[in-house]
Design a protein around this motif. Structure first.
Motif, mmCIF file in Angstrom:
data_model
loop_
_atom_site.group_PDB
_atom_site.id
_atom_site.type_symbol
_atom_site.label_atom_id
_atom_site.label_comp_id
_atom_site.label_asym_id
_atom_site.label_seq_id
_atom_site.Cartn_x
_atom_site.Cartn_y
_atom_site.Cartn_z
ATOM 1 N N GLY A 50 57.191 49.988 35.296
ATOM 2 C CA GLY A 50 57.457 51.485 35.507
ATOM 3 C C GLY A 50 56.674 52.059 36.540
ATOM 4 N N PRO A 51 55.282 51.882 36.564
ATOM 5 C CA PRO A 51 54.235 52.451 37.557
ATOM 6 C C PRO A 51 54.825 51.933 38.913
ATOM 7 C CG PRO A 51 52.934 51.991 35.841
ATOM 8 C CD PRO A 51 54.313 51.329 35.582
ATOM 9 N N ILE A 52 55.102 50.473 38.848
ATOM 10 C CA ILE A 52 55.219 49.845 40.303
ATOM 11 C C ILE A 52 56.534 50.580 40.886
ATOM 12 C CG2 ILE A 52 56.192 47.621 41.368
ATOM 13 C CD1 ILE A 52 54.106 46.298 39.386
ATOM 14 N N SER A 56 56.948 52.589 44.242
ATOM 15 C CA SER A 56 57.931 52.152 45.368
ATOM 16 C C SER A 56 58.695 53.131 45.914
ATOM 17 C CB SER A 56 58.438 50.861 44.886
ATOM 18 O OG SER A 56 57.578 49.852 44.500
ATOM 19 N N VAL A 57 59.428 53.844 44.745
ATOM 20 C CA VAL A 57 60.415 54.842 44.973
ATOM 21 C C VAL A 57 59.963 55.932 45.779
ATOM 22 C CG1 VAL A 57 62.409 56.300 44.077
ATOM 23 C CG2 VAL A 57 62.204 54.076 43.217
ATOM 24 N N CYS A 84 48.679 62.263 39.422
ATOM 25 C CA CYS A 84 48.636 63.118 38.371
ATOM 26 C C CYS A 84 49.337 62.274 37.133
ATOM 27 C CB CYS A 84 49.018 64.516 38.200
ATOM 28 S SG CYS A 84 47.538 65.790 38.906
ATOM 29 N N ILE A 85 50.460 62.001 37.582
ATOM 30 C CA ILE A 85 51.401 61.255 36.352
ATOM 31 C C ILE A 85 50.857 60.045 35.987
ATOM 32 C CG2 ILE A 85 53.627 59.741 36.167
ATOM 33 C CD1 ILE A 85 54.724 62.205 38.243
ATOM 34 N N LEU A 86 50.111 58.984 36.962
ATOM 35 C CA LEU A 86 49.751 58.005 36.503
ATOM 36 C C LEU A 86 48.442 58.137 35.814
ATOM 37 C CD1 LEU A 86 50.329 55.957 40.147
ATOM 38 C CD2 LEU A 86 51.352 55.659 37.858
ATOM 39 N N PHE A 87 47.703 59.017 36.043
ATOM 40 C CA PHE A 87 46.157 59.504 35.256
ATOM 41 C C PHE A 87 46.698 59.965 33.917
ATOM 42 C CE2 PHE A 87 43.102 62.364 34.286
ATOM 43 C CZ PHE A 87 41.729 61.505 34.242
#
Length: 91
Positions: A50-52, A56-57, A84-87
């Protein structure tokens, strides 16, 4: 068939198609193994995808809009939002 004006969109969509195929294969593996323990292990592997894919996108999209003369402040704001989303999603 598809009226895509920006070629970067093909790359972005392609990454999402590959991502969905990986997710589908993960779901089939969960059903194949049939135990919650194995399903959890497969899910842990999928959690990396998901994070990758998001990064990438997003970066492909930024490359696409950077060529259009968008202000660097707006690009920084997009990157801040992704951060912020990843954090917020970290466990």
């Amino acid at each position: 068939m598809l009226n895509v004006q920006d070629k970067v969109v093909y790359g972005m969509a392609g990454i999402r198609v590959v991502s969905s195929a990986i997710e589908f294969i993960g779901a089939m593996l969960m059903l194949y193994f049939g135990t919650a323990e194995k399903a959890l292990q497969v899910n842990a592997g999928l959690a990396l995808v998901g994070p990758i894919v998001l990064l990438s996108v997003t970066f492909l999209g930024i490359i696409g809009i950077a060529g259009e003369g968008i202000a660097w402040q707006r690009i920084a704001l997009i990157l801040f939002g992704v951060g912020c989303i990843l954090f917020g999603a970290r466990g």
